[in-house]
Design a protein around this motif. Structure first.
Motif, PDB file in Angstrom:
ATOM      1  N   ASP A 252     -62.029 -62.856  61.417  1.00  0.00           N
ATOM      2  CA  ASP A 252     -62.566 -63.805  60.444  1.00  0.00           C
ATOM      3  C   ASP A 252     -61.845 -65.146  60.457  1.00  0.00           C
ATOM      4  OD1 ASP A 252     -60.171 -63.147  59.287  1.00  0.00           O
ATOM      5  OD2 ASP A 252     -61.002 -62.439  57.386  1.00  0.00           O
ATOM      6  N   GLY A 253     -60.960 -65.373  61.444  1.00  0.00           N
ATOM      7  CA  GLY A 253     -60.323 -66.672  61.605  1.00  0.00           C
ATOM      8  C   GLY A 253     -58.994 -66.828  60.890  1.00  0.00           C
ATOM      9  N   ARG A 254     -58.531 -65.790  60.196  1.00  0.00           N
ATOM     10  CA  ARG A 254     -57.249 -65.876  59.500  1.00  0.00           C
ATOM     11  C   ARG A 254     -56.101 -65.408  60.395  1.00  0.00           C
ATOM     12  NH1 ARG A 254     -57.385 -62.210  54.534  1.00  0.00           N
ATOM     13  NH2 ARG A 254     -58.572 -60.882  55.975  1.00  0.00           N
ATOM     14  N   ILE A 255     -54.895 -65.844  60.046  1.00  0.00           N
ATOM     15  CA  ILE A 255     -53.671 -65.309  60.635  1.00  0.00           C
ATOM     16  C   ILE A 255     -52.895 -64.671  59.494  1.00  0.00           C
ATOM     17  CG2 ILE A 255     -51.550 -65.807  61.903  1.00  0.00           C
ATOM     18  CD1 ILE A 255     -52.927 -68.326  62.988  1.00  0.00           C
ATOM     19  N   LEU A 256     -52.798 -63.344  59.509  1.00  0.00           N
ATOM     20  CA  LEU A 256     -52.102 -62.619  58.450  1.00  0.00           C
ATOM     21  C   LEU A 256     -50.633 -62.457  58.825  1.00  0.00           C
ATOM     22  CD1 LEU A 256     -54.735 -59.881  57.543  1.00  0.00           C
ATOM     23  CD2 LEU A 256     -54.451 -62.167  56.589  1.00  0.00           C
ATOM     24  N   LEU A 273     -52.641 -67.396  56.779  1.00  0.00           N
ATOM     25  CA  LEU A 273     -52.756 -68.769  57.271  1.00  0.00           C
ATOM     26  C   LEU A 273     -54.223 -69.080  57.564  1.00  0.00           C
ATOM     27  CD1 LEU A 273     -49.708 -68.833  59.746  1.00  0.00           C
ATOM     28  CD2 LEU A 273     -49.744 -69.038  57.239  1.00  0.00           C
ATOM     29  N   LEU A 274     -54.732 -70.120  56.897  1.00  0.00           N
ATOM     30  CA  LEU A 274     -56.129 -70.508  57.031  1.00  0.00           C
ATOM     31  C   LEU A 274     -56.238 -71.832  57.769  1.00  0.00           C
ATOM     32  CD1 LEU A 274     -57.308 -69.707  53.377  1.00  0.00           C
ATOM     33  CD2 LEU A 274     -57.328 -68.200  55.377  1.00  0.00           C
ATOM     34  N   GLY A 275     -57.291 -71.985  58.544  1.00  0.00           N
ATOM     35  CA  GLY A 275     -57.498 -73.239  59.266  1.00  0.00           C
ATOM     36  C   GLY A 275     -58.514 -73.113  60.381  1.00  0.00           C
ATOM     37  N   HIS A 276     -58.497 -71.978  61.092  1.00  0.00           N
ATOM     38  CA  HIS A 276     -59.481 -71.775  62.160  1.00  0.00           C
ATOM     39  C   HIS A 276     -60.839 -71.415  61.562  1.00  0.00           C
ATOM     40  CE1 HIS A 276     -56.984 -72.210  65.696  1.00  0.00           C
ATOM     41  NE2 HIS A 276     -56.054 -71.413  65.173  1.00  0.00           N
ATOM     42  N   ARG A 277     -61.899 -71.889  62.194  1.00  0.00           N
ATOM     43  CA  ARG A 277     -63.249 -71.613  61.729  1.00  0.00           C
ATOM     44  C   ARG A 277     -63.817 -70.323  62.301  1.00  0.00           C
ATOM     45  NH1 ARG A 277     -66.443 -74.468  63.969  1.00  0.00           N
ATOM     46  NH2 ARG A 277     -65.149 -75.612  65.454  1.00  0.00           N
ATOM     47  N   LEU A 278     -63.284 -69.888  63.459  1.00  0.00           N
ATOM     48  CA  LEU A 278     -63.755 -68.667  64.107  1.00  0.00           C
ATOM     49  C   LEU A 278     -62.560 -67.781  64.447  1.00  0.00           C
ATOM     50  CD1 LEU A 278     -66.451 -70.228  66.495  1.00  0.00           C
ATOM     51  CD2 LEU A 278     -66.842 -69.067  64.309  1.00  0.00           C
ATOM     52  N   THR A 298     -60.037 -74.559  69.549  1.00  0.00           N
ATOM     53  CA  THR A 298     -58.836 -75.305  69.194  1.00  0.00           C
ATOM     54  C   THR A 298     -57.578 -74.444  69.281  1.00  0.00           C
ATOM     55  OG1 THR A 298     -58.852 -74.806  66.819  1.00  0.00           O
ATOM     56  CG2 THR A 298     -60.191 -76.682  67.575  1.00  0.00           C
ATOM     57  N   ILE A 299     -56.441 -75.143  69.373  1.00  0.00           N
ATOM     58  CA  ILE A 299     -55.121 -74.529  69.252  1.00  0.00           C
ATOM     59  C   ILE A 299     -54.452 -75.169  68.037  1.00  0.00           C
ATOM     60  CG2 ILE A 299     -52.851 -74.171  70.333  1.00  0.00           C
ATOM     61  CD1 ILE A 299     -54.260 -74.691  73.043  1.00  0.00           C
ATOM     62  N   LYS A 300     -53.939 -74.344  67.148  1.00  0.00           N
ATOM     63  CA  LYS A 300     -53.228 -74.869  65.992  1.00  0.00           C
ATOM     64  C   LYS A 300     -51.733 -74.582  66.131  1.00  0.00           C
ATOM     65  CE  LYS A 300     -56.943 -75.093  62.628  1.00  0.00           C
ATOM     66  NZ  LYS A 300     -56.859 -76.563  62.480  1.00  0.00           N
ATOM     67  N   VAL A 301     -50.937 -75.553  65.700  1.00  0.00           N
ATOM     68  CA  VAL A 301     -49.480 -75.458  65.750  1.00  0.00           C
ATOM     69  C   VAL A 301     -48.982 -75.266  64.329  1.00  0.00           C
ATOM     70  CG1 VAL A 301     -47.351 -76.552  66.536  1.00  0.00           C
ATOM     71  CG2 VAL A 301     -49.520 -77.047  67.719  1.00  0.00           C
ATOM     72  N   TRP A 302     -48.214 -74.176  64.100  1.00  0.00           N
ATOM     73  CA  TRP A 302     -47.727 -73.827  62.766  1.00  0.00           C
ATOM     74  C   TRP A 302     -46.202 -73.864  62.748  1.00  0.00           C
ATOM     75  CZ3 TRP A 302     -51.829 -72.583  59.415  1.00  0.00           C
ATOM     76  CH2 TRP A 302     -53.039 -72.272  60.035  1.00  0.00           C
ATOM     77  N   ASP A 303     -45.631 -74.402  61.696  1.00  0.00           N
ATOM     78  CA  ASP A 303     -44.189 -74.400  61.509  1.00  0.00           C
ATOM     79  C   ASP A 303     -43.759 -73.031  60.992  1.00  0.00           C
ATOM     80  OD1 ASP A 303     -41.651 -74.775  59.762  1.00  0.00           O
ATOM     81  OD2 ASP A 303     -41.728 -76.601  60.974  1.00  0.00           O
ATOM     82  N   LEU A 304     -42.833 -72.383  61.691  1.00  0.00           N
ATOM     83  CA  LEU A 304     -42.432 -71.031  61.307  1.00  0.00           C
ATOM     84  C   LEU A 304     -41.667 -70.998  59.987  1.00  0.00           C
ATOM     85  CD1 LEU A 304     -41.321 -69.297  64.647  1.00  0.00           C
ATOM     86  CD2 LEU A 304     -43.312 -68.777  63.233  1.00  0.00           C
ATOM     87  N   THR A 305     -41.053 -72.095  59.628  1.00  0.00           N
ATOM     88  CA  THR A 305     -40.286 -72.121  58.385  1.00  0.00           C
ATOM     89  C   THR A 305     -41.186 -72.273  57.172  1.00  0.00           C
ATOM     90  OG1 THR A 305     -38.398 -73.108  59.543  1.00  0.00           O
ATOM     91  CG2 THR A 305     -38.418 -73.261  57.141  1.00  0.00           C
ATOM     92  N   THR A 306     -42.131 -73.206  57.245  1.00  0.00           N
ATOM     93  CA  THR A 306     -43.007 -73.481  56.100  1.00  0.00           C
ATOM     94  C   THR A 306     -44.346 -72.767  56.186  1.00  0.00           C
ATOM     95  OG1 THR A 306     -43.984 -75.422  57.188  1.00  0.00           O
ATOM     96  CG2 THR A 306     -41.963 -75.761  55.909  1.00  0.00           C
ATOM     97  N   LEU A 307     -44.676 -72.247  57.392  1.00  0.00           N
ATOM     98  CA  LEU A 307     -45.971 -71.615  57.658  1.00  0.00           C
ATOM     99  C   LEU A 307     -47.136 -72.569  57.401  1.00  0.00           C
ATOM    100  CD1 LEU A 307     -45.436 -67.982  56.282  1.00  0.00           C
ATOM    101  CD2 LEU A 307     -45.126 -68.849  58.612  1.00  0.00           C
ATOM    102  N   GLN A 308     -46.885 -73.860  57.642  1.00  0.00           N
ATOM    103  CA  GLN A 308     -47.923 -74.876  57.503  1.00  0.00           C
ATOM    104  C   GLN A 308     -48.397 -75.332  58.882  1.00  0.00           C
ATOM    105  OE1 GLN A 308     -49.202 -75.939  54.417  1.00  0.00           O
ATOM    106  NE2 GLN A 308     -47.976 -74.173  53.750  1.00  0.00           N
ATOM    107  N   CYS A 309     -49.690 -75.667  58.985  1.00  0.00           N
ATOM    108  CA  CYS A 309     -50.231 -76.209  60.233  1.00  0.00           C
ATOM    109  C   CYS A 309     -49.783 -77.665  60.368  1.00  0.00           C
ATOM    110  CB  CYS A 309     -51.752 -76.120  60.242  1.00  0.00           C
ATOM    111  SG  CYS A 309     -52.520 -76.769  61.740  1.00  0.00           S
ATOM    112  N   VAL A 310     -49.130 -77.969  61.493  1.00  0.00           N
ATOM    113  CA  VAL A 310     -48.608 -79.323  61.687  1.00  0.00           C
ATOM    114  C   VAL A 310     -49.397 -80.107  62.731  1.00  0.00           C
ATOM    115  CG1 VAL A 310     -46.284 -78.691  60.952  1.00  0.00           C
ATOM    116  CG2 VAL A 310     -46.910 -78.457  63.368  1.00  0.00           C
ATOM    117  N   GLN A 311     -50.259 -79.445  63.500  1.00  0.00           N
ATOM    118  CA  GLN A 311     -51.065 -80.165  64.487  1.00  0.00           C
ATOM    119  C   GLN A 311     -52.206 -79.278  64.965  1.00  0.00           C
ATOM    120  OE1 GLN A 311     -48.901 -81.581  67.944  1.00  0.00           O
ATOM    121  NE2 GLN A 311     -50.625 -82.754  68.739  1.00  0.00           N
TER     122      GLN A 311
END
Length: 432
Positions: A252-256, A273-278, A298-311
């Motif tokens: 469903d596009g999530r990263i648990l 972690l939400l952001g991908h559509r597929l 797409t490829i999403k880049v996530w910060d391991l410390t904050t778990l936020q998408c940075v690019q």
């Protein structure tokens, strides 16, 4: 395909062309016309047979350059580490690559080494046996060889895991089983029914994680303890562990995310972690970043410390199938027929520094070090073949062929494994 000849010119020779000599015709050499088998012979009359050989002269049991079978193979006690491409300079990627690396030659599967593998042998339909003009081999190239096949799965091998320090190899399949193989004998010693298709599997000592629809199965290979992690919706396509956290890419596009608790010896839900559509179908960790590849291209880049998408990286034009971190580089492959090399610029943003093009979609990547300590990249393509490239030059050093697509690859010290769509696993070794 028959050649439509003018009967006023050739009489009944068109019929003769497909059925072979009629009674009263002089005998011909007992060799079948290669062009007739391919359906394109236009010789009237042809000096070779236009019919199959008698059954007594069928395929030979031995094959040209056939690899050795049923040899004992061993898993060394430690897992091989990747290491990085020579030089570490982004400007060196792709230097020395030749266009003939992907050349195709008529009649066989062409390679940069100038040899050809029989297409009919790969399909199991070659009738020439030892008399075939093309190679009967599952690979071409120097420096590696097939040790033995491991047969047992009935459907696609979707994952292979080789736990560090273990004498067991684990394989997961869409036949809803996980098989355990003894590294000393190559025999299957256990089959675990999962009840659902295995989408992915990884080992992180002492844990083995198996992704199936709507769940992740977890085993402690040392104590035998097991548990199930709920939360995914649909198939779990990708798993990766880092910083005492487990990440799962879902349909469903999530990263648990789960966090390991030493107090309870369990994995507890930590984030989504939400952001991908597929669907997220590839995950990898490099340094302080988590990278995710998706069916949304797409490829999403996530910060391991904050778990936020940075690019978000959007250079691919089709499904991002596999990701690989190697030193300071990120490698990605896609069904858009490319492998891209990413490098972090001075602005702390990832950019493509080199694009390698293939003739077919690329479905999996695996990096390893050969017996001489040289970095090698394996690329599985959806034409049922694999390419082996020296890095960072991308000079082709060999090819591996399969009956169906190779979906799973795993590297070890001096050894590597491939699992294909027929359910077969092959064990390969690097030459010393």
């Amino acid at each position: 395909m028959d050649i439509e000849a003018d009967e006023r010119r050739y009489g009944s020779k068109r019929i003769y062309q497909r059925l072979g000599p009629a009674s009263g015709q002089p005998d011909r050499p007992s060799k079948v016309c290669f062009h007739w088998q391919a359906g394109r012979c236009n010789r009237h009359p042809c000096p070779f047979l236009h019919s199959e050989l008698p059954a007594t002269q069928g395929p030979s049991s031995s094959s040209k350059r056939a690899p050795q079978q049923n040899l004992v193979w061993q898993n060394p006690s430690t897992r091989g580490n990747g290491g990085g491409p020579n030089g570490g300079n982004q400007s060196k990627w792709g230097k020395g690559r030749h266009e003939e690396n992907t050349r195709r030659l008529n009649g066989g599967v062409g390679t940069s080494q100038g040899e050809k593998v029989c297409k009919h042998f790969l399909l199991g339909t070659c009738t020439f046996g030892d008399r075939c003009r093309y190679l009967h081999s599952w690979s071409i190239g120097d420096g590696f060889s097939l040790i033995t096949p491991l047969k047992g799965h009935q459907k696609v091998v979707s994952a292979i895991a080789l736990p560090s320090g273990s004498d067991k190899l684990y394989s997961g399949s869409k036949d809803e089983t996980v098989k355990v193989w003894d590294c000393q004998t190559g025999q299957c010693v256990a089959t675990v029914s999962m009840g659902r298709e295995v989408g992915c599997m990884i080992s992180e000592e002492p844990w083995l994680f198996v992704g199936i629809p709507d769940s992740i199965k977890v085993w402690n290979t040392q104590t035998g303890a097991e548990m199930s992690l709920s939360g995914p919706t649909g198939q779990v396509y990708a798993l990766v562990a880092a910083n005492d956290m487990l990440f799962a890419g879902t349909q469903d596009g999530r990263i648990l995310v789960w966090k390991f608790s030493a107090a309870t010896n369990c994995f507890e839900p930590a984030a989504s972690l939400l952001g991908h559509r597929l669907a997220v179908i590839s995950l990898v960790v490099g340094g302080t970043k988590l990278y995710s590849g998706s069916m949304d291209h797409t490829i999403k880049v996530w910060d391991l410390t904050t778990l936020q998408c940075v690019q978000t990286l959007s250079d691919h034009t089709n499904v991002v199938m596999s990701l690989l971190c190697w030193d300071q580089f990120l490698l990605s492959c896609s069904l858009d027929n490319t492998v891209k090399i990413w490098f972090t610029s001075n602005k702390d943003q990832m950019e493509v520094t080199y694009t390698h093009n293939e003739d077919h979609g690329v479905i999996a990547l695996c990096g390893m070090i050969d017996a001489q300590g040289k970095p090698v990249l394996m690329c599985s393509l959806n034409d049922n073949s694999m390419r082996l490239y020296d890095l960072p030059s991308f000079n082709e050093r060999g090819r591996i062929f399969a009956k169906q697509e190779v979906r799973a690859m795993q590297a070890g010290p001096g050894i590597f494994f491939t699992g294909d769509g027929t359910g077969e696993i092959k064990v390969w070794q690097w030459a010393a």
